[in-house]
Design a protein around this motif. Structure first.
Motif, PDB file in Angstrom:
ATOM      1  N   ARG A 166       0.819  -1.217   0.000  1.00 59.44           N
ATOM      2  CA  ARG A 166       0.000   0.000   0.000  1.00 59.44           C
ATOM      3  C   ARG A 166       0.851   1.264   0.000  1.00 59.44           C
ATOM      4  N   TYR A 167       2.131   1.085   0.194  1.00 62.67           N
ATOM      5  CA  TYR A 167       3.054   2.224   0.267  1.00 62.67           C
ATOM      6  C   TYR A 167       3.337   2.756  -1.146  1.00 62.67           C
ATOM      7  N   VAL A 168       3.510   4.066  -1.252  1.00 65.03           N
ATOM      8  CA  VAL A 168       3.858   4.695  -2.531  1.00 65.03           C
ATOM      9  C   VAL A 168       5.374   4.800  -2.615  1.00 65.03           C
ATOM     10  N   TYR A 169       5.983   4.023  -3.534  1.00 59.25           N
ATOM     11  CA  TYR A 169       7.435   3.950  -3.638  1.00 59.25           C
ATOM     12  C   TYR A 169       7.978   4.977  -4.633  1.00 59.25           C
ATOM     13  N   SER A 170       7.593   6.217  -4.444  1.00 58.72           N
ATOM     14  CA  SER A 170       8.129   7.306  -5.261  1.00 58.72           C
ATOM     15  C   SER A 170       9.316   7.933  -4.542  1.00 58.72           C
ATOM     16  N   TYR A 171      10.178   8.598  -5.285  1.00 55.77           N
ATOM     17  CA  TYR A 171      11.294   9.304  -4.655  1.00 55.77           C
ATOM     18  C   TYR A 171      10.767  10.295  -3.625  1.00 55.77           C
TER      19      TYR A 171
ATOM     20  N   LEU B  49      17.767   9.809 -15.086  1.00 58.29           N
ATOM     21  CA  LEU B  49      16.948   8.681 -15.525  1.00 58.29           C
ATOM     22  C   LEU B  49      15.500   9.138 -15.645  1.00 58.29           C
ATOM     23  N   GLU B  50      14.860   8.756 -16.736  1.00 57.75           N
ATOM     24  CA  GLU B  50      13.462   9.115 -16.928  1.00 57.75           C
ATOM     25  C   GLU B  50      12.560   8.099 -16.239  1.00 57.75           C
ATOM     26  N   ARG B  51      11.300   8.443 -16.136  1.00 62.27           N
ATOM     27  CA  ARG B  51      10.330   7.515 -15.571  1.00 62.27           C
ATOM     28  C   ARG B  51      10.204   6.300 -16.489  1.00 62.27           C
ATOM     29  N   SER B  52       9.766   5.173 -15.920  1.00 59.35           N
ATOM     30  CA  SER B  52       9.567   3.960 -16.711  1.00 59.35           C
ATOM     31  C   SER B  52       8.556   4.219 -17.825  1.00 59.35           C
ATOM     32  N   LYS B  53       8.688   3.489 -18.915  1.00 55.70           N
ATOM     33  CA  LYS B  53       7.753   3.631 -20.021  1.00 55.70           C
ATOM     34  C   LYS B  53       6.343   3.270 -19.564  1.00 55.70           C
ATOM     35  N   GLN B  54       5.361   3.941 -20.157  1.00 55.26           N
ATOM     36  CA  GLN B  54       3.973   3.743 -19.756  1.00 55.26           C
ATOM     37  C   GLN B  54       3.528   2.293 -19.911  1.00 55.26           C
ATOM     38  N   SER B  55       4.029   1.624 -20.944  1.00 55.11           N
ATOM     39  CA  SER B  55       3.657   0.226 -21.158  1.00 55.11           C
ATOM     40  C   SER B  55       4.127  -0.655 -20.000  1.00 55.11           C
TER      41      SER B  55
ATOM     42  N   ARG C 266       6.020  -2.112  -7.403  1.00 58.15           N
ATOM     43  CA  ARG C 266       5.436  -0.806  -7.077  1.00 58.15           C
ATOM     44  C   ARG C 266       6.465   0.316  -7.229  1.00 58.15           C
ATOM     45  N   LEU C 267       7.727   0.028  -6.942  1.00 49.76           N
ATOM     46  CA  LEU C 267       8.782   1.021  -7.146  1.00 49.76           C
ATOM     47  C   LEU C 267       8.887   1.382  -8.619  1.00 49.76           C
ATOM     48  N   LEU C 268       8.835   0.377  -9.476  1.00 51.54           N
ATOM     49  CA  LEU C 268       8.874   0.607 -10.915  1.00 51.54           C
ATOM     50  C   LEU C 268       7.681   1.466 -11.350  1.00 51.54           C
ATOM     51  N   ARG C 269       6.530   1.239 -10.724  1.00 56.89           N
ATOM     52  CA  ARG C 269       5.306   1.956 -11.072  1.00 56.89           C
ATOM     53  C   ARG C 269       5.320   3.395 -10.571  1.00 56.89           C
ATOM     54  N   HIS C 270       5.831   3.603  -9.367  1.00 58.32           N
ATOM     55  CA  HIS C 270       5.709   4.911  -8.713  1.00 58.32           C
ATOM     56  C   HIS C 270       6.893   5.845  -8.947  1.00 58.32           C
ATOM     57  N   ARG C 271       8.056   5.290  -9.267  1.00 52.42           N
ATOM     58  CA  ARG C 271       9.261   6.118  -9.350  1.00 52.42           C
ATOM     59  C   ARG C 271       9.131   7.188 -10.432  1.00 52.42           C
ATOM     60  N   GLU C 272       9.259   8.434 -10.013  1.00 53.64           N
ATOM     61  CA  GLU C 272       9.288   9.527 -10.972  1.00 53.64           C
ATOM     62  C   GLU C 272      10.634   9.508 -11.699  1.00 53.64           C
ATOM     63  N   GLY C 273      10.765  10.342 -12.663  1.00 51.13           N
ATOM     64  CA  GLY C 273      12.090  10.512 -13.251  1.00 51.13           C
ATOM     65  C   GLY C 273      13.003  11.212 -12.259  1.00 51.13           C
ATOM     66  N   ASP C 274      14.305  11.130 -12.501  1.00 52.25           N
ATOM     67  CA  ASP C 274      15.258  11.828 -11.635  1.00 52.25           C
ATOM     68  C   ASP C 274      15.038  13.338 -11.727  1.00 52.25           C
TER      69      ASP C 274
END
Length: 280
Positions: A71-76, A130-136, A196-204
């Motif tokens: 349930r945690y948001v793994y964003s920077y 590093l950019e955010r993960s691709k939308q796909s 979830r980290l892959l999903r939430h991580r913003e770009g640098d």
């Protein structure tokens, strides 16, 4: 020196920390490890830092002994705020932050969010641009069994191959190092956290955001870094207005393991020089 080890529930997730208390020093250093790592990566640097400073080393979620909540948001942004909340609970009002690899990007986020608290930043082969993960890929992360694909992908490369990629001097790799970097994978829940980290991580942080950071920064890089090449360090040094770059020859990505004494000496010199400059 006394050591406090424990976990604090922050934003619905457990945050593990080790707090090394110096008998006389009033200065605190915060250590933030890199991707797929833990406080273990600072095992050679911590004993040196403890001679001069209070030291707090954390495992940021979902790594190490910290929680892997789904349930945690793994964003920077959220991880950085969670770390700041932990320091507030520990009554730390100001500190120096040292980040390795992905931990460097978290350190920059913390300095960007709270420049009033962060007195200096040390970036050890920090990730950057590093950019955010691709939308796909983000869409795929919502699949119920996507974490198993992550597990299989990481198992293909294996811990030993990854260590060989991050260390220049292969002779440094021994059983203790192997087991220490294997440990994060022993808890199956980590792969759900990674999804979830892959999903939430913003770009640098963007160049524009980096330009706004005025905190003094020291960048220490391995000349033979295969993970985050020296070109990234040179680019960061240009975008961080109050920074300088030190390059260690015959050194790879894992600088806290490979060159702990040199890294420690550069850190101490940097902090002392900055303090003299401020007083002047």
């Amino acid at each position: 020196m006394s050591v406090l080890k424990g976990k604090q529930k922050i934003n619905g997730n457990d945050l593990y920390y080790e707090h090394y208390l110096h008998e006389t020093s009033s200065k605190t250093i915060l250590l933030i490890h890199g991707f797929l790592s833990s406080t273990f990566s600072f095992r050679r640097l911590i004993p040196l830092l403890c001679q001069e400073y209070n030291v707090i080393s954390i495992d940021f979620p979902p790594f190490g002994k910290s929680g892997k909540s789904t349930r945690y948001v793994y964003s920077y942004n959220n991880i950085a705020k969670s770390i700041l909340s932990l320091l507030e609970q520990l009554h730390i009002r100001e500190f120096v932050v040292i980040g390795h690899s992905m931990g460097g990007q978290l350190s920059l986020n913390i300095a960007y969010l709270r420049p009033d608290l962060v007195k200096k930043v040390v970036l050890l082969c920090s990730s950057g641009y590093l950019e955010r993960s691709k939308q796909s890929l983000i869409y795929l992360s919502y699949l119920p069994f996507f974490h198993l694909f992550i597990k299989r992908y990481l198992e293909k490369s294996g811990v030993m191959k990854n260590l060989q990629n991050v260390v220049f001097n292969q002779q440094l790799i021994d059983e203790e190092m192997f087991q220490g970097y294997m440990e994060p994978f022993l808890n199956e829940e980590i792969f759900k956290g990674l999804a979830r980290l892959l999903r939430h991580r913003e770009g640098d942080l963007s160049e524009e955001m980096l330009h706004k950071i005025e905190t003094p920064c020291l960048l220490i890089w391995g000349e033979e870094d295969k993970v985050v090449p020296l070109s990234i360090g040179k680019r960061l040094q240009k975008d961080l207005k109050n920074s300088r770059l030190i390059v260690l020859s015959e050194t790879g990505h894992l600088v806290p393991e490979e060159r702990p004494k040199e890294v420690f000496q550069h850190i101490v010199s940097f902090l002392q020089e900055t303090e003299v400059h401020v007083e002047a």
